[in-house]
Design a protein around this motif. Structure first.
Motif, mmCIF file in Angstrom:
data_model
loop_
_atom_site.group_PDB
_atom_site.id
_atom_site.type_symbol
_atom_site.label_atom_id
_atom_site.label_comp_id
_atom_site.label_asym_id
_atom_site.label_seq_id
_atom_site.Cartn_x
_atom_site.Cartn_y
_atom_site.Cartn_z
ATOM 1 N N ASP A 111 38.368 57.719 29.768
ATOM 2 C CA ASP A 111 37.662 58.959 29.435
ATOM 3 C C ASP A 111 37.690 59.257 27.943
ATOM 4 O O ASP A 111 36.929 60.109 27.469
ATOM 5 C CB ASP A 111 38.274 60.137 30.200
ATOM 6 N N MET A 112 38.557 58.566 27.196
ATOM 7 C CA MET A 112 38.592 58.782 25.753
ATOM 8 C C MET A 112 37.266 58.379 25.117
ATOM 9 O O MET A 112 36.856 58.938 24.093
ATOM 10 C CB MET A 112 39.741 57.984 25.139
ATOM 11 N N ARG A 113 36.581 57.416 25.724
ATOM 12 C CA ARG A 113 35.283 56.992 25.191
ATOM 13 C C ARG A 113 34.250 58.106 25.306
ATOM 14 O O ARG A 113 33.343 58.210 24.475
ATOM 15 C CB ARG A 113 34.807 55.744 25.935
ATOM 16 N N LEU A 114 34.367 58.929 26.342
ATOM 17 C CA LEU A 114 33.432 60.040 26.499
ATOM 18 C C LEU A 114 33.613 61.064 25.384
ATOM 19 O O LEU A 114 32.639 61.673 24.929
ATOM 20 C CB LEU A 114 33.629 60.700 27.868
ATOM 21 N N ILE A 115 34.863 61.249 24.948
ATOM 22 C CA ILE A 115 35.107 62.148 23.818
ATOM 23 C C ILE A 115 34.529 61.556 22.541
ATOM 24 O O ILE A 115 33.921 62.251 21.721
ATOM 25 C CB ILE A 115 36.618 62.419 23.668
ATOM 26 N N GLU A 116 34.693 60.249 22.376
ATOM 27 C CA GLU A 116 34.161 59.590 21.180
ATOM 28 C C GLU A 116 32.635 59.694 21.127
ATOM 29 O O GLU A 116 32.050 59.867 20.056
ATOM 30 C CB GLU A 116 34.578 58.121 21.178
ATOM 31 N N GLU A 117 31.986 59.620 22.276
ATOM 32 C CA GLU A 117 30.527 59.643 22.315
ATOM 33 C C GLU A 117 29.952 61.044 22.132
ATOM 34 O O GLU A 117 28.747 61.179 21.891
ATOM 35 C CB GLU A 117 30.047 59.064 23.653
ATOM 36 N N CYS A 118 30.769 62.068 22.259
ATOM 37 C CA CYS A 118 30.282 63.441 22.082
ATOM 38 C C CYS A 118 30.103 63.717 20.590
ATOM 39 O O CYS A 118 31.076 63.747 19.832
ATOM 40 C CB CYS A 118 31.260 64.436 22.705
ATOM 41 N N ARG A 119 28.884 63.940 20.164
ATOM 42 C CA ARG A 119 28.600 64.098 18.733
ATOM 43 C C ARG A 119 29.048 65.446 18.184
ATOM 44 O O ARG A 119 29.022 65.663 16.972
ATOM 45 C CB ARG A 119 27.107 63.921 18.480
#
Length: 249
Positions: A111-119
């Protein structure tokens, strides 16, 4: 005036005082019920670890909505604040306690990738050297890559239990008692102690009448404002105050 008439007038005065006290007590009970309804407990999703992120300036709401749309639960601590701008009517706004700081619930490392993808995410709270601090978006992306390669996934996650405990206190569902070093659910009796009744002596703590003593004259249930009679140079002046701007005298 005969003795019978005097006794009748005295009885009417006593009855009026009794009715006023009963009405004040009912107003306080209604205020307690209203506060209990507004102070509903926020139940955070179970089985999640929580991470603090900071949104870009003026992007707090957009960041929370984007993370929620990505399937991540968020918690943003807010409190009710009465505002009045440009001479307009007062309004109640839900203002963030920690501006732009949002707590995100994660199921796992993926789920850390979802945080990274949030602009809208500007910084993430993480490990910096030997301590903790805010990691900028670009550095966070590189830190994720290094963690995947090296397997070093040292992230200051907040467990579900402490996070729920934090949310209960921020939302004023629970209160900390420094005398016993324990926390407990706020009861109706404790809410009653926070309210002031008609005739109570108080002191104004903010505004142009700060430090002036006065007596509570009435309470408006619609605006949640108290009318306090403040004595200034021998004359009583009615002042409208919020409860947070009053203290017991």
């Amino acid at each position: 005036m005969t003795k019978k008439q005097r006794n009748r007038r005295k009885a009417r005065r006593q009855q009026s005082v009794k009715h006023a006290q009963t009405a004040a007590r009912h107003d306080r009970e209604k205020a307690i019920k209203r506060r209990l309804r507004a102070r509903e407990r926020v139940i955070l999703p179970a089985g999640r670890e929580w991470l603090a992120v900071e949104a870009y300036p003026l992007s707090g709401n957009r960041c929370a909505k984007a993370l929620t749309a990505a399937g991540l639960p968020v918690f943003e601590a807010r409190e009710k604040v009465r505002e009045q701008r440009d001479g307009g009517p007062p309004r109640v706004a839900m203002v963030p306690v920690m501006r732009r700081v949002i707590f995100v619930g994660l199921r796992g490392w993926s789920d850390m990738r979802l945080i990274e993808e949030c602009r809208h995410v500007w910084q993430v709270f993480g490990v910096i050297g030997d301590g903790l601090g805010w990691i900028h978006r670009e550095q966070f992306r590189q830190a994720l890559l290094d963690a995947d390669i090296c397997g070093d996934r040292a992230v200051p996650f907040i467990a579900a239990g402490p996070m729920q405990h934090f949310a209960d206190h921020v939302c004023k569902y629970m209160r900390y008692d420094p005398d016993t070093d324990t926390s407990h659910v706020v009861s109706g009796d404790e809410l009653l102690e926070l309210l002031y009744g008609v005739g109570d002596r108080v002191r104004v703590t903010s505004g142009p009448f700060a430090s002036f003593p006065g007596v509570v004259e009435s309470h408006d249930r619609k605006t949640d404002l108290y009318t306090v009679g403040v004595s200034i140079f021998g004359r009583v002046t009615q002042v409208a105050c919020e409860e947070r701007h009053l203290e017991a005298a």
